[in-house]
Scaffold this motif. Structure first.
Motif, PDB file in Angstrom:
ATOM      1  N   PHE A  90      38.721  32.288  44.958  1.00  0.00           N
ATOM      2  CA  PHE A  90      38.323  33.659  45.252  1.00  0.00           C
ATOM      3  C   PHE A  90      36.792  33.740  45.188  1.00  0.00           C
ATOM      4  CE2 PHE A  90      42.623  34.615  43.413  1.00  0.00           C
ATOM      5  CZ  PHE A  90      43.181  35.178  44.555  1.00  0.00           C
ATOM      6  N   ASP A  91      36.178  33.890  46.351  1.00  0.00           N
ATOM      7  CA  ASP A  91      34.721  33.999  46.404  1.00  0.00           C
ATOM      8  C   ASP A  91      34.312  35.471  46.401  1.00  0.00           C
ATOM      9  OD1 ASP A  91      32.158  33.080  46.450  1.00  0.00           O
ATOM     10  OD2 ASP A  91      32.201  32.316  48.505  1.00  0.00           O
ATOM     11  N   GLU A  92      33.094  35.754  45.931  1.00  0.00           N
ATOM     12  CA  GLU A  92      32.570  37.121  45.806  1.00  0.00           C
ATOM     13  C   GLU A  92      33.572  38.022  45.058  1.00  0.00           C
ATOM     14  OE1 GLU A  92      29.592  37.625  46.387  1.00  0.00           O
ATOM     15  OE2 GLU A  92      29.020  36.054  47.796  1.00  0.00           O
ATOM     16  N   ILE A  93      34.114  37.488  43.981  1.00  0.00           N
ATOM     17  CA  ILE A  93      35.142  38.220  43.234  1.00  0.00           C
ATOM     18  C   ILE A  93      34.569  39.448  42.540  1.00  0.00           C
ATOM     19  CG2 ILE A  93      34.915  36.904  41.090  1.00  0.00           C
ATOM     20  CD1 ILE A  93      38.005  37.045  40.840  1.00  0.00           C
ATOM     21  N   GLN A  94      33.244  39.519  42.381  1.00  0.00           N
ATOM     22  CA  GLN A  94      32.654  40.689  41.732  1.00  0.00           C
ATOM     23  C   GLN A  94      32.885  41.969  42.541  1.00  0.00           C
ATOM     24  OE1 GLN A  94      30.763  38.543  43.432  1.00  0.00           O
ATOM     25  NE2 GLN A  94      29.777  39.897  44.902  1.00  0.00           N
ATOM     26  N   SER A  95      33.226  41.817  43.824  1.00  0.00           N
ATOM     27  CA  SER A  95      33.454  42.996  44.661  1.00  0.00           C
ATOM     28  C   SER A  95      34.819  43.630  44.412  1.00  0.00           C
ATOM     29  CB  SER A  95      33.332  42.629  46.148  1.00  0.00           C
ATOM     30  OG  SER A  95      34.341  41.706  46.522  1.00  0.00           O
ATOM     31  N   CYS A  96      35.660  42.983  43.595  1.00  0.00           N
ATOM     32  CA  CYS A  96      37.008  43.502  43.319  1.00  0.00           C
ATOM     33  C   CYS A  96      37.298  43.354  41.821  1.00  0.00           C
ATOM     34  CB  CYS A  96      38.046  42.762  44.153  1.00  0.00           C
ATOM     35  SG  CYS A  96      39.742  43.339  43.922  1.00  0.00           S
ATOM     36  N   GLU A  97      37.002  44.384  41.058  1.00  0.00           N
ATOM     37  CA  GLU A  97      37.137  44.315  39.605  1.00  0.00           C
ATOM     38  C   GLU A  97      38.577  44.053  39.175  1.00  0.00           C
ATOM     39  OE1 GLU A  97      36.315  47.372  35.981  1.00  0.00           O
ATOM     40  OE2 GLU A  97      34.572  46.796  37.190  1.00  0.00           O
ATOM     41  N   ARG A  98      39.537  44.628  39.894  1.00  0.00           N
ATOM     42  CA  ARG A  98      40.951  44.416  39.533  1.00  0.00           C
ATOM     43  C   ARG A  98      41.346  42.949  39.707  1.00  0.00           C
ATOM     44  NH1 ARG A  98      44.919  47.526  37.270  1.00  0.00           N
ATOM     45  NH2 ARG A  98      46.393  47.117  38.971  1.00  0.00           N
ATOM     46  N   ALA A  99      40.703  42.248  40.626  1.00  0.00           N
ATOM     47  CA  ALA A  99      40.987  40.821  40.792  1.00  0.00           C
ATOM     48  C   ALA A  99      40.551  40.054  39.557  1.00  0.00           C
ATOM     49  CB  ALA A  99      40.294  40.281  42.033  1.00  0.00           C
ATOM     50  N   ILE A 100      39.414  40.454  38.965  1.00  0.00           N
ATOM     51  CA  ILE A 100      38.952  39.813  37.733  1.00  0.00           C
ATOM     52  C   ILE A 100      39.943  40.099  36.601  1.00  0.00           C
ATOM     53  CG2 ILE A 100      37.104  39.713  36.025  1.00  0.00           C
ATOM     54  CD1 ILE A 100      35.143  40.482  38.233  1.00  0.00           C
ATOM     55  N   THR A 101      40.402  41.343  36.512  1.00  0.00           N
ATOM     56  CA  THR A 101      41.387  41.700  35.479  1.00  0.00           C
ATOM     57  C   THR A 101      42.648  40.862  35.615  1.00  0.00           C
ATOM     58  OG1 THR A 101      40.550  43.974  35.380  1.00  0.00           O
ATOM     59  CG2 THR A 101      42.771  43.587  34.533  1.00  0.00           C
ATOM     60  N   SER A 102      43.056  40.582  36.861  1.00  0.00           N
ATOM     61  CA  SER A 102      44.303  39.837  37.101  1.00  0.00           C
ATOM     62  C   SER A 102      44.258  38.419  36.560  1.00  0.00           C
ATOM     63  CB  SER A 102      44.610  39.791  38.603  1.00  0.00           C
ATOM     64  OG  SER A 102      43.768  38.858  39.274  1.00  0.00           O
ATOM     65  N   LEU A 103      43.055  37.870  36.331  1.00  0.00           N
ATOM     66  CA  LEU A 103      42.941  36.487  35.866  1.00  0.00           C
ATOM     67  C   LEU A 103      43.628  36.289  34.515  1.00  0.00           C
ATOM     68  CD1 LEU A 103      39.229  35.755  36.866  1.00  0.00           C
ATOM     69  CD2 LEU A 103      41.315  35.234  38.143  1.00  0.00           C
ATOM     70  N   LYS A 104      43.679  37.353  33.722  1.00  0.00           N
ATOM     71  CA  LYS A 104      44.375  37.281  32.431  1.00  0.00           C
ATOM     72  C   LYS A 104      45.836  36.878  32.631  1.00  0.00           C
ATOM     73  CE  LYS A 104      46.161  40.269  28.762  1.00  0.00           C
ATOM     74  NZ  LYS A 104      46.227  41.641  28.207  1.00  0.00           N
ATOM     75  N   TYR A 105      46.461  37.452  33.632  1.00  0.00           N
ATOM     76  CA  TYR A 105      47.887  37.205  33.855  1.00  0.00           C
ATOM     77  C   TYR A 105      48.134  35.842  34.483  1.00  0.00           C
ATOM     78  CZ  TYR A 105      47.699  42.118  32.789  1.00  0.00           C
ATOM     79  OH  TYR A 105      47.444  43.312  32.164  1.00  0.00           O
ATOM     80  N   PHE A 106      47.193  35.369  35.278  1.00  0.00           N
ATOM     81  CA  PHE A 106      47.304  34.001  35.786  1.00  0.00           C
ATOM     82  C   PHE A 106      47.198  33.002  34.639  1.00  0.00           C
ATOM     83  CE2 PHE A 106      46.166  35.957  39.879  1.00  0.00           C
ATOM     84  CZ  PHE A 106      47.030  35.278  40.725  1.00  0.00           C
ATOM     85  N   CYS A 107      46.320  33.288  33.678  1.00  0.00           N
ATOM     86  CA  CYS A 107      46.139  32.404  32.524  1.00  0.00           C
ATOM     87  C   CYS A 107      47.377  32.380  31.638  1.00  0.00           C
ATOM     88  CB  CYS A 107      44.916  32.848  31.720  1.00  0.00           C
ATOM     89  SG  CYS A 107      44.619  31.877  30.229  1.00  0.00           S
ATOM     90  N   GLU A 108      47.969  33.537  31.419  1.00  0.00           N
ATOM     91  CA  GLU A 108      49.099  33.662  30.486  1.00  0.00           C
ATOM     92  C   GLU A 108      50.419  33.191  31.077  1.00  0.00           C
ATOM     93  OE1 GLU A 108      48.942  37.775  29.428  1.00  0.00           O
ATOM     94  OE2 GLU A 108      47.461  37.458  27.832  1.00  0.00           O
ATOM     95  N   SER A 109      50.466  32.998  32.372  1.00  0.00           N
ATOM     96  CA  SER A 109      51.706  32.566  33.019  1.00  0.00           C
ATOM     97  C   SER A 109      52.087  31.149  32.608  1.00  0.00           C
ATOM     98  CB  SER A 109      51.550  32.634  34.539  1.00  0.00           C
ATOM     99  OG  SER A 109      52.685  32.084  35.179  1.00  0.00           O
ATOM    100  N   ASP A 110      53.377  30.860  32.625  1.00  0.00           N
ATOM    101  CA  ASP A 110      53.866  29.507  32.343  1.00  0.00           C
ATOM    102  C   ASP A 110      53.658  28.577  33.527  1.00  0.00           C
ATOM    103  OD1 ASP A 110      54.700  30.236  29.818  1.00  0.00           O
ATOM    104  OD2 ASP A 110      56.714  30.827  30.492  1.00  0.00           O
ATOM    105  N   LYS A 111      53.345  29.147  34.682  1.00  0.00           N
ATOM    106  CA  LYS A 111      53.183  28.328  35.885  1.00  0.00           C
ATOM    107  C   LYS A 111      51.762  27.755  35.964  1.00  0.00           C
ATOM    108  CE  LYS A 111      56.863  30.530  38.474  1.00  0.00           C
ATOM    109  NZ  LYS A 111      57.279  31.129  39.753  1.00  0.00           N
ATOM    110  N   PRO A 112      51.600  26.575  36.551  1.00  0.00           N
ATOM    111  CA  PRO A 112      50.301  25.859  36.546  1.00  0.00           C
ATOM    112  C   PRO A 112      49.339  26.330  37.640  1.00  0.00           C
ATOM    113  CG  PRO A 112      51.936  24.513  37.639  1.00  0.00           C
ATOM    114  CD  PRO A 112      52.672  25.754  37.174  1.00  0.00           C
TER     115      PRO A 112
END
Length: 431
Positions: A90-112
């Motif tokens: 995800f490039d220029e992710i600063q333009s979408c704050e909710r995308a940054i918030t979503s990273l928490k859920y990608f990290c916490e997922s059991d999937k790689p």
């Protein structure tokens, strides 16, 4: 061109660190290029998404932030399956704050999931985050312009790079011809800096620094100005940021280059310009070097947050903002800017190692340009733009604080005498 930052990306992948990667740094230092190169060489396939350009994909983050839901909707938009086996950049992710918030859920997922992100003003966005920032759920890495070692490699000077490193480790001088060649390349770098576009122009023009396209630096300043107007809360804030940035060369040229608000604008004060300086620092466009109250460990505990110097992120930008010609940086040439550019160069080399930057000025008779914690020892570092050996401040410091040794950067060859390590400026990256 080879970038040492690639090794940090490889470490993240080889250790299978589950946290998504956030790469921050100034505009046009090569963030997008190095991450795409890494993805192309590491994964069978990957997805590149510029969230500033793809408003349709950015819209999927407005709803449920469950990773599977997000990837399903991205799949529907792209017309191809995107799942946990697909690395995403995800490039220029600063333009979408909710995308940054979503990273928490990608990290916490059991999937790689393998999620990589970058943005030209991502550092600013993280400091002004309004939503739920994924604290501890992302791996944040800082990237900088090319340092002098990377410049040597880009020039095909691997053997010279190796020789400089061996001389540094062995505390032995280089042969005079080798030393003079390294100095010439250092002076080229001092003038053009480490922005990849400028280095590429240098290589394409037969390694003639004077032939580097000056429009590169003009376009960079215009891009920075465009960023200011796009990511600030008001036009007035943009004006203040620009005023601070334009004042930096003028401030560095003074006898005492401590940052003064009054140099930005008459009668200005900290209240007026603290936020713009913070913005420039977070964007990676400047380096702040704080004054120490005492040269003691830990250095951060003795930092004076109200007294500091400000340097630009790249010497090439500084030389062109000052209107310097290549000849103005040659040995034995003296002008009000040469010392400032030389100091900026050393700060740039140290910053690229993620080292905190401090100076020490307890009195008018003593000022140490840089103080660093090297191998658990507090070491004073003096920066000389030429070959002058006179050093009253360093002598006074050594008599009073008795450091294990001291370092002097200059155009002189390597040398070791009376616990003073003389290091050529072109070897600053070795520290």
């Amino acid at each position: 061109m080879y970038r040492k930052f690639y090794e940090q990306l490889m470490e993240w992948e080889q250790k299978r660190i589950p946290s998504p990667l956030l790469v921050i740094g100034a505009r046009q230092i090569g963030k997008t290029w190095i991450i795409r190169k890494f993805c192309e060489e590491t994964y069978p396939n990957y997805i590149y998404i510029n969230l500033e350009e793809r408003a349709d994909i950015a819209s999927v983050f407005k709803g449920n932030l469950d990773p599977e839901t997000i990837l399903l909707q991205i799949s529907q938009i792209l017309g191809q399956r995107v799942d946990d086996t697909t690395p995403i950049f995800f490039d220029e992710i600063q333009s979408c704050e909710r995308a940054i918030t979503s990273l928490k859920y990608f990290c916490e997922s059991d999937k790689p999931y393998r999620i990589l992100c970058a943005g030209s003003l991502l550092g600013v966005k993280l400091k002004r985050f309004e939503g739920s920032f994924p604290v501890g759920k992302v791996r944040i890495l800082k990237m900088y312009p090319m340092d002098f070692e990377e410049f040597l490699i880009a020039c095909g000077e691997d053997l010279l790079r190796d020789g400089i490193r061996e001389a540094y480790l062995g505390r032995m001088p280089l042969a005079e011809g080798v030393h003079e060649k390294a100095l010439r390349l250092y002076q080229d770098y001092l003038y053009i800096g480490g922005m990849p576009q400028a280095v590429l122009s240098y290589l394409e023009n037969g390694k003639l620094a004077v032939e580097v396209d000056s429009l590169i630096y003009d376009n960079l300043r215009l891009a920075y100005l465009a960023d200011m107007t796009k990511y600030v809360t008001s036009p007035a804030e943009s004006v203040k940021i620009s005023e601070v940035y334009r004042s930096i060369p003028r401030q560095l040229a003074k006898e005492n280059p401590k940052f003064r608000y009054s140099e930005v604008k008459p009668k200005a004060n900290k209240r007026d310009y603290f936020a713009p300086i913070d913005w420039l620092d977070a964007s990676g466009m400047i380096y702040k070097v704080h004054r120490l109250e005492a040269p003691l460990s830990p250095l951060s505990g003795y930092e004076n947050s109200d007294s500091f110097k400000v340097y630009l992120s790249d010497t090439g930008l500084l030389t062109h903002m000052c209107g310097l010609h290549y000849r103005d940086l040659l040995p034995d040439v003296h002008n009000i800017y040469k010392g400032a550019v030389t100091e900026n160069y050393v700060m740039q080399q140290f910053a690229s190692k993620n080292r905190a930057l401090y100076y020490f000025k307890p009195s008018e008779s003593m000022e140490i340009d840089l103080v660093s914690d090297l191998n658990e020892q507090i070491i004073p570092i003096e920066i000389k733009s030429g070959r002058n050996k006179r050093s009253t401040s360093l002598r006074n410091y050594r008599e009073k604080y008795q450091p294990d040794y001291a370092i002097r950067f200059s155009e002189l060859n390597f040398g070791w005498q009376d616990r003073l390590y003389s290091i050529p400026l072109y070897a600053a990256w070795c520290i």
